[in-house]
Design an enzyme around this catalytic site. Sequence first.
Site, PDB file in Angstrom:
ATOM      1  N   ASP A 181      -6.260   8.897   9.815  1.00 15.61           N
ATOM      2  CA  ASP A 181      -4.956   8.449  10.302  1.00 15.61           C
ATOM      3  C   ASP A 181      -4.614   8.964  11.686  1.00 15.61           C
ATOM      4  O   ASP A 181      -4.930  10.091  12.053  1.00 15.61           O
ATOM      5  CB  ASP A 181      -3.862   8.888   9.321  1.00 15.61           C
ATOM      6  CG  ASP A 181      -3.890   8.037   8.061  1.00 15.61           C
ATOM      7  OD1 ASP A 181      -3.813   6.807   8.195  1.00 15.61           O
ATOM      8  OD2 ASP A 181      -4.014   8.618   6.969  1.00 15.61           O
ATOM      9  N   GLU A 184       0.856  -1.190   0.000  1.00 20.85           N
ATOM     10  CA  GLU A 184       0.000   0.000   0.000  1.00 20.85           C
ATOM     11  C   GLU A 184       0.885   1.229   0.000  1.00 20.85           C
ATOM     12  O   GLU A 184       1.681   1.422   0.927  1.00 20.85           O
ATOM     13  CB  GLU A 184      -0.855   0.030   1.269  1.00 20.85           C
ATOM     14  CG  GLU A 184      -2.265  -0.463   1.096  1.00 20.85           C
ATOM     15  CD  GLU A 184      -3.077  -0.235   2.374  1.00 20.85           C
ATOM     16  OE1 GLU A 184      -3.122   0.903   2.856  1.00 20.85           O
ATOM     17  OE2 GLU A 184      -3.631  -1.213   2.878  1.00 20.85           O
TER      18      GLU A 184
END
Lengths: 276, 625
Positions: free
Chosen positions: A66, A55
């Site tokens: 995040d 990724e």
Amino acid sequence: MSGATTVNLMDKTFADLKAAGKTALIPFITVGDPDPDTTVDIIVELERAGADILELGVPYSDPLADGPVIQRASERALVRRITVETCIDTARKARERGVKMPFVLFTYYNPVLQTGLERFFPLLQEAGISGVIIPDLPYEEAEEALKLADAAGVQLVPLVAPTSESRIAKILSRARGFIYCVSSLGVTGERSTFHRQVDEFIASVKAQTDLPVAVGFGISNREQVLRFSELCDGVVVGSAIVRKIEESLPLLKNEATREQGLLQIRDFVAQLNIKD
Amino acid sequence: MGHTAVKICGLQSVEVLKSMINLPVDFIGYVFAESRRKISPAKAAELTAALNSLGNGKVPETVGVFVNPTLEELEEVLSEARLDVVQLHGTEAPEFCGEVKRRFGVKVFKAFSVKPDGILHGGLSLEAYEGVIDGILLDTYDPRYGGGSGTAFAWEYAAYYRDWARERGILFLAAGGLHPENVRDAIAAMEPDGVDVSSGVESEGVKDPAKIAAFVERVKGSMTQENKQVPDEHGRFGPFGGRYVPETLMNALIELEESYRKFQDDPEFREEIAYLLKQYSGRETPLYYAERLSEHLGGAKIYLKREDLNHTGAHKINNAIGQGILAKRMGKRKVIAETGAGQHGVATATVAALLGLECKVFMGEEDTKRQQLNVFRMKLLGAEVVPVLSGTRTLKDACNEALRYWVSHVQDTFYILGSATGPHPYPMMVRNFQRIIGDETRRQILETEGRLPDMLIAAVGGGSNAIGMFYPFVGDESVKLVGVEAAGRGVDTEFHAATMTKGTKGVFQGSMSYLLQDAFGQVLPAHSISAGLDYPGIGPEHSYLKDIERAQYYPITDREALDALQLLSRLEGIIPALESAHAVAQAVKLAPGMSRDEIVVICLSGRGDKDVESIMAYTEGGAEL
């Protein structure tokens, strides 16, 4: 999948692993942390360490999904004005260095929009990037992106969460590539505990789809990789690796110790690889 | 919905009638029967004259309400007050109805009262009226009054009368106990051609313009007939808005939207909010004529909508009360909020204290330094202030952090978002909680000036006070809507927050809107002297109003805002918040070019107490702008 003329590299990787009875190790890194050239070197090391799919995170100014570790990585990368196109270019350079594993781009929606939806997916396809994960593009808003991704032969990988409940079937009906199961409520980042019904949740998703199912958000050590490998087809490790890169920055920045830094990252990922 | 006619009955005053300007009302009812709403024929003539002089759009038809009148009595009224319709509420026979139609050339509506068992009062038979009436009005039977008692009958009886009327091509109007909160249900249940209301739009026995507006809006859908209802079911204002959030939050937002829609029409919920707005926050806020400022600028008459006089000193409390009550209804015991200058944080901490909720406020570390007093205020109120260390450490990062926290605690926590931004349903919900600013302004200006203003001016950061002020006027094309954004050190420098002037379309914090960003989609830091406007995004409905050219947005620099703040302080004895000073500064620019009979209303969204320290640094301490 419509549009793809050849078998998508990611489909093949999952199929091969499945045939061998193994679970994919899927690392996440932020592209451009600390700089694009180092990212290419890190990618090479990750493949050597046993990564199956990678990724590639596009750094973003406001990464809502995040936690602090990846936020900091984004900030470091953005100092160098890393863009979607830098990330695509980095993937291409890694290929030129002989990296074989499939790539999935992880990007927030706004950088995609500003690149231009029509332009974005063909760019990925040309660079040999198999799929894309857009964490802030839920099912309801994804229709046009999915159409264009299909047309370009790029897989738009959806996220499902323990709270998705009745939405799961709807999301799976339009899923491509694999299903990214969010292991716990919250943002990305290492954790010691997961959503209390995570096993049932993953089992329920697996029961409803033929596509591979990967689990991510919070998985940070070998023990956890082992635990989740029992339940699904792929395990994503992000923040723990990004933190390792952060710890290795002093080594990476110095030409004399650079190799040592890269090795440190490789060793960390290698011990997460439970396939051998 | 949308085609149902509205009849407002029992009008008595010209002022109320004028307040109905631009409202799509189809029938106006005058009561000539014995009632506390009875008026003389002369008064009716005066009201009709006023009605015709308003002269915009379709003029409502006038209806006279009588109970068993003689032909002579009708003759007397009609010779003085022209009526389009005679509405008969007693036991008038079919022959009488026919005679009224013939002799006076008016339409006749026959009112029937339904008893609890669904049988018509007075032994009347509907069938006998075929051909002699133009409409039937179904009301509740009341043993004392016959009809018009203001209570509802069992709606399921309506179908027979509706179908009978429809087959004969005449109108079927429903009445009895209707009010803004139940009229949608009534329409859904009875599918009438029209609805009749009287006591349901009164407060303390007098017609209430805000209730009339609410009633009409409920019946007709949006007041803006040409614009479609925004947002749509996906939370879209044209191309703007939507819901761009991680999957983890989707069900929480869906649950929030469903709960909001459920409680939105619940009379108890609305009353609880209305009670707190009045008794706790001190609404309504005055609409003050700033005579000295108007004189000084030498142009338009300037009014100030005094949101600064709310409890906690700004409009933010309107929304915090609404969302706080909603949180409680949803059974959430914990609330979180983001704050920039601290106004929304203080409002949320206040409401949390009032409602006994646990409260966490996220605030950029930079802002906690700039606004230490507000940090302490929140702590005094029992809230926890969480300094945010990510990104630029200002408002946008506080929003990010609140959203991240919410993702992790979505099951027991309610996020009280302070601006008309974020994912659906927040922009819609915040607008609806803030529209009281515009609703009050509309009523107040009609009371004082007898007409609508020519221009509304409001400062825009995320845009909650502005959308609250604008929204009730969006359908009134004669009213210019002016939003004012922060130009900081100038829109040609890197230090501004002029989202509309310099931004482009993008997705930020959950919705599509205009945004300050670079060519690659990275969000740019904003700058303004005012922490409340120091935000790179803007609410999606503003972007929509800009694109359909219904509202205009202008930039005002730090310097211009500071000058306007001092001007207002000296001329009117009102120290505005730095945010609101931007709106004042735009009025300073525009008012002199307007004529003295034009009217401008500025939304004075907050008071300046929180800013005096930083203002002092510029005016006395020589700090650089």
